[in-house]
Design an enzyme around this catalytic site. Structure first.
Site, mmCIF file in Angstrom:
data_model
loop_
_atom_site.group_PDB
_atom_site.id
_atom_site.type_symbol
_atom_site.label_atom_id
_atom_site.label_comp_id
_atom_site.label_asym_id
_atom_site.label_seq_id
_atom_site.Cartn_x
_atom_site.Cartn_y
_atom_site.Cartn_z
ATOM 1 N N HIS A 264 0.861 -1.188 0.000
ATOM 2 C CA HIS A 264 0.000 0.000 0.000
ATOM 3 C C HIS A 264 0.892 1.229 0.000
ATOM 4 O O HIS A 264 1.217 1.787 1.057
ATOM 5 C CB HIS A 264 -0.931 -0.037 1.221
ATOM 6 C CG HIS A 264 -1.960 1.049 1.245
ATOM 7 N ND1 HIS A 264 -3.144 0.934 1.958
ATOM 8 C CD2 HIS A 264 -2.007 2.267 0.660
ATOM 9 C CE1 HIS A 264 -3.850 2.036 1.818
ATOM 10 N NE2 HIS A 264 -3.168 2.886 1.032
ATOM 11 N N HIS B 214 1.142 4.717 -2.503
ATOM 12 C CA HIS B 214 0.744 5.499 -3.689
ATOM 13 C C HIS B 214 2.024 6.135 -4.206
ATOM 14 O O HIS B 214 2.627 6.956 -3.490
ATOM 15 C CB HIS B 214 -0.266 6.584 -3.307
ATOM 16 C CG HIS B 214 -1.502 6.024 -2.685
ATOM 17 N ND1 HIS B 214 -2.654 5.794 -3.398
ATOM 18 C CD2 HIS B 214 -1.761 5.626 -1.404
ATOM 19 C CE1 HIS B 214 -3.577 5.283 -2.589
ATOM 20 N NE2 HIS B 214 -3.053 5.172 -1.376
ATOM 21 N N HIS C 276 -9.629 0.824 -1.185
ATOM 22 C CA HIS C 276 -9.588 1.499 0.110
ATOM 23 C C HIS C 276 -10.998 1.423 0.706
ATOM 24 O O HIS C 276 -11.987 1.750 0.030
ATOM 25 C CB HIS C 276 -9.228 2.971 -0.059
ATOM 26 C CG HIS C 276 -7.769 3.232 -0.326
ATOM 27 N ND1 HIS C 276 -7.082 2.640 -1.337
ATOM 28 C CD2 HIS C 276 -6.891 4.064 0.306
ATOM 29 C CE1 HIS C 276 -5.823 3.088 -1.318
ATOM 30 N NE2 HIS C 276 -5.681 3.952 -0.343
ATOM 31 N N GLU D 58 -11.172 3.439 6.019
ATOM 32 C CA GLU D 58 -10.120 4.359 6.480
ATOM 33 C C GLU D 58 -10.850 5.477 7.231
ATOM 34 O O GLU D 58 -10.768 5.575 8.451
ATOM 35 C CB GLU D 58 -9.325 4.910 5.289
ATOM 36 C CG GLU D 58 -8.242 5.928 5.663
ATOM 37 C CD GLU D 58 -7.569 6.578 4.439
ATOM 38 O OE1 GLU D 58 -8.127 6.498 3.319
ATOM 39 O OE2 GLU D 58 -6.490 7.179 4.611
ATOM 40 N N ASP E 51 1.744 4.068 2.707
ATOM 41 C CA ASP E 51 0.682 4.885 2.094
ATOM 42 C C ASP E 51 1.268 6.017 1.235
ATOM 43 O O ASP E 51 1.368 5.873 0.019
ATOM 44 C CB ASP E 51 -0.270 5.427 3.168
ATOM 45 C CG ASP E 51 -1.674 5.720 2.650
ATOM 46 O OD1 ASP E 51 -1.938 5.440 1.466
ATOM 47 O OD2 ASP E 51 -2.505 6.227 3.429
ATOM 48 N N ASP E 52 1.629 7.135 1.870
ATOM 49 C CA ASP E 52 2.182 8.293 1.146
ATOM 50 C C ASP E 52 3.402 8.782 1.941
ATOM 51 O O ASP E 52 3.342 9.802 2.644
ATOM 52 C CB ASP E 52 1.125 9.400 1.051
ATOM 53 C CG ASP E 52 -0.092 8.932 0.277
ATOM 54 O OD1 ASP E 52 -0.019 8.861 -0.959
ATOM 55 O OD2 ASP E 52 -1.107 8.604 0.927
#
Ligand code: ADE
Ligand code: ZN
Length: 349
Positions: A26, A28, A206, A209, A287-288
């Site tokens: 996961h 991005h 997703h 969340e 994630d980011d």
């Protein structure tokens, strides 16, 4: 505090976590754009930025929820114009991943963020795929791409995006669903996901969340996903938790992201331990990472530091889960899992 500061932990515990083989499922890739690279690409491409300096941009990374982050994240991605930009971004990520013990990385990308600005689909995918091939060759990081549909846009836009991507079918293994969750339930994308499944693509979404457990239910029942991205709100529905455990449905949990986006007040409040104790196939992911305070090992180390109840056995389970949940060939998964067991059998900490 680091994991070694915790009295119940052996001095080498941080090294045990950091050196452990892992998969990242996961991430991005647009969320790995560091401010330095944003400014370098803006200069290279003649793109004007709303922030006067790298420091000013970084100072704006104080988010109150998912949407407040997405507004800055999409603005950051506006510097990506040509194939080399996508290559440079992904290559920088793969180098960091390799240093964190990542053997397998499955990268999300958001083509609509780029095609809506006039960037061609082929430019995006060719740049990312070239970095992936080089990562496999030079770093030994097995990898794959997962195309995400932006859920704040329409299903027709997602269908058109799929059509535009199909000439590059050999370069991506699956599709996902990301962007603003609230008000955009999975069932909005029933037709496009059915089409993707018929094409033999893997499907993830997703859910849970910021959105309610009902979104996890519909991701499972309507989209027929193979993994839930985040999913931390499942604990509000005990029957759902039991179902996720019985089906060994993986959750790609992103601890630092959850704190930065105010899903949990602090890392000490995170429910990762409860998810593992409920028998869920939870994994740790970044994630980011450029926006949320770090890459995969930063997530592992901060989470274990904040949650002293997480044990050495939990660490091994999390690493094994990451490979179990990946879409890599079964023989590769078994080899990496054997590597994890050997690591925990021999490493101190
Ligand atoms: N796009 C990038 N990061 C995301 C996240 N955490 N949730 C939804 N969409 C995203
Ligand atoms: Zn995400």
């Amino acid at each position: 505090m680091t994991p070694t500061d915790i009295p119940t932990r052996a001095p080498d515990f941080a090294a045990l976590l950091a050196g452990c083989p892992k998969a990242e499922l996961h991430i991005h890739i647009e969320g790995s754009l560091e401010p330095e690279l944003i400014f370098a690409l803006a200069a290279r491409n003649g793109v004007a930025l709303a922030y006067p300096s790298i420091e000013a941009l970084r100072a704006a990374y104080a988010f109150s929820d998912l949407q407040s982050f997405l507004d800055i994240y999409y603005a950051g991605a506006s510097v990506l114009l040509v194939e080399d930009d996508f290559f440079d971004m992904a290559w920088a990520y793969y180098q960091r991943a390799a240093a964190d013990g990542v053997r397998r990385a499955e990268l999300f990308f958001d083509p609509q963020t780029h095609t809506e600005r006039g960037v061609d689909m082929g430019t995006v995918i060719r740049g990312l795929a070239r970095a992936g091939a080089q990562a496999e060759r030079e770093l030994g990081v097995s990898n794959a791409l997962i195309l995400c549909f932006l859920r704040h846009l329409s299903e027709d836009a997602a269908l058109a995006t799929l059509d535009a991507a199909l000439p590059y079918r050999e370069h991506f293994i699956g599709v996902g669903l990301d962007s603003s969750e609230r008000g955009h339930p999975p069932e909005k994308f029933a037709r496009v996901f059915a089409r993707c499944r018929a094409l033999g693509l893997h499907v993830v979404a997703h859910a849970g969340e910021e959105g309610p457990p009902a979104y996890i239910h519909s991701a499972l029942d309507v989209l027929e996903v193979e993994r839930i991205d985040h999913g931390v709100r499942c604990v509000e529905d005990p029957a759902l938790v039991a179902r996720l455990a019985a089906e060994r449905m993986p959750l790609t949990v992103c601890p630092l992201s959850n704190v930065k986006l105010c899903v949990f007040p602090t890392l000490a409040d995170h429910n990762l331990k409860a998810l593992l104790d409920a028998g869920l196939v939870a994994t740790i992911n970044s994630d980011d990472p450029a926006y949320f305070g770090g890459y995969l090992n930063a997530n592992w180390l901060a989470t274990f530091a904040a949650l002293p109840s997480l044990t050495r056995e939990d660490a091994q389970t999390l690493a094994l889960n990451s490979f179990e949940a990946s879409f890599a060939p079964a023989a590769d998964k078994a080899r990496w899992q054997a590597e994890v067991r050997a690591w925990f059998a021999s490493a101190a900490g």
